[in-house]
Each structure stands twice: as structure tokens, then as C-alpha cells.
Design a protein around this motif. Structure first.
Motif, mmCIF file in Angstrom:
data_model
loop_
_atom_site.group_PDB
_atom_site.id
_atom_site.type_symbol
_atom_site.label_atom_id
_atom_site.label_comp_id
_atom_site.label_asym_id
_atom_site.label_seq_id
_atom_site.Cartn_x
_atom_site.Cartn_y
_atom_site.Cartn_z
ATOM 1 N N PHE A 93 0.860 -1.252 0.211
ATOM 2 C CA PHE A 93 -0.017 0.035 0.193
ATOM 3 C C PHE A 93 1.034 1.265 -0.030
ATOM 4 N N ALA A 94 1.926 1.159 0.883
ATOM 5 C CA ALA A 94 2.874 2.457 0.924
ATOM 6 C C ALA A 94 3.510 2.651 -0.578
ATOM 7 N N LEU A 95 3.797 1.623 -1.195
ATOM 8 C CA LEU A 95 4.513 1.739 -2.506
ATOM 9 C C LEU A 95 3.376 2.129 -3.463
ATOM 10 N N PRO A 137 13.450 -2.285 11.922
ATOM 11 C CA PRO A 137 12.147 -1.958 11.301
ATOM 12 C C PRO A 137 12.397 -1.168 10.180
ATOM 13 N N PHE A 138 11.386 -0.905 9.333
ATOM 14 C CA PHE A 138 11.488 -0.276 8.139
ATOM 15 C C PHE A 138 10.154 0.489 8.057
ATOM 16 N N THR A 139 9.897 1.657 6.918
ATOM 17 C CA THR A 139 8.976 2.283 6.400
ATOM 18 C C THR A 139 8.790 1.927 5.319
ATOM 19 N N GLY A 140 7.364 2.208 4.726
ATOM 20 C CA GLY A 140 7.416 2.071 3.208
ATOM 21 C C GLY A 140 7.896 3.328 2.467
ATOM 22 N N ALA A 141 8.069 4.478 3.186
ATOM 23 C CA ALA A 141 9.039 5.384 2.631
ATOM 24 C C ALA A 141 10.369 5.145 2.482
ATOM 25 N N GLN A 142 10.976 4.455 3.382
ATOM 26 C CA GLN A 142 12.238 3.858 3.173
ATOM 27 C C GLN A 142 12.391 3.171 2.007
ATOM 28 N N VAL A 143 11.720 2.160 1.658
ATOM 29 C CA VAL A 143 11.553 1.183 0.478
ATOM 30 C C VAL A 143 11.343 2.010 -0.795
ATOM 31 N N ALA A 144 10.357 3.110 -0.766
ATOM 32 C CA ALA A 144 10.135 4.027 -1.829
ATOM 33 C C ALA A 144 11.457 4.757 -2.254
ATOM 34 N N ARG A 145 12.008 5.372 -1.374
ATOM 35 C CA ARG A 145 13.334 5.994 -1.590
ATOM 36 C C ARG A 145 14.271 5.253 -2.092
#
Length: 104
Positions: free
Chosen positions: A3-5, A89-97
């Protein structure tokens, strides 16, 4: 994470652990791969499967790991290119970046 991506404009295809990862990469015509397995060894196995395919040696890969030191050492020993490691732990924003950087 899907969802975040998607919220950040990425088209996402999600799958469980699959030995047929190279076939999925071709079928879905992916631009990048995100590996988030419960155990790093599973991500490592999928990474090796993908990178051992001559058509996917340059496919950008993001690996999310609960053992980042082990994962970093493993990737260095492979001289892995176009790969980014994100510790849990990670966030969707980190993966998107990370995806944006790898695809940019």
C-alpha cells in the motif's frame, strides 16, 4: 508495504517465497525487486536465484533484513551491484526512496 509503495506511485506485484522468482520477474515485467523474507537466508537464496539468471544481473533489488550486518557482509562478498539493504524495522517511505534511487 504494498500500500505504501502504491501510494507513492509504484505498481506493485506481491508474492510469497517462490523458487520460480525469475519466471515471475519475466511475467510481471518488473523494473525492480523487493525481498522481505522472514529470515535473511531466504532473501539471500532468492537474490542469488535472480542474479544467477543472465537476464537479471542488473535488476535493481531492495533487501529488507532483520540481520543487516550479516546481510551487508553477504552482499559485499558477492560484490553485489544495484542493491540496497534496509534494516528492520522499516517504513514504506524508506523502501520507496531506495527504489527511486536504484531506478533513477
Amino acid at each position: 508495504m504494498s500500500f505504501a509503495l502504491r501510494d507513492r506511485g509504484f505498481e506493485v506485484f506481491a508474492s510469497g517465497f517462490a523458487d520460480s522468482v525469475n519466471e515471475l520477474v519475466v511475467e510481471q515485467r518488473v523494473d525492480a525487486l523487493v525481498l522481505d523474507c522472514s529470515v535473511y537466508n531466504m532473501s539471500e537464496s532468492l537474490f542469488d536465484t535472480v542474479r544467477n539468471d543472465p537476464n537479471h544481473t542488473e535488476l535493481p533489488v531492495v533487501i529488507i533484513s532483520d540481520t543487516p550486518e550479516e546481510a551487508d557482509e553477504s552482499l559485499r562478498s558477492r560484490d553485489a551491484k544495484k542493491v540496497m539493504l534496509i534494516p528492520k524495522p522499516f517504513t514504506g517511505a524508506q523502501v520507496a526512496r531506495a527504489l527511486t534511487e536504484l531506478l533513477g
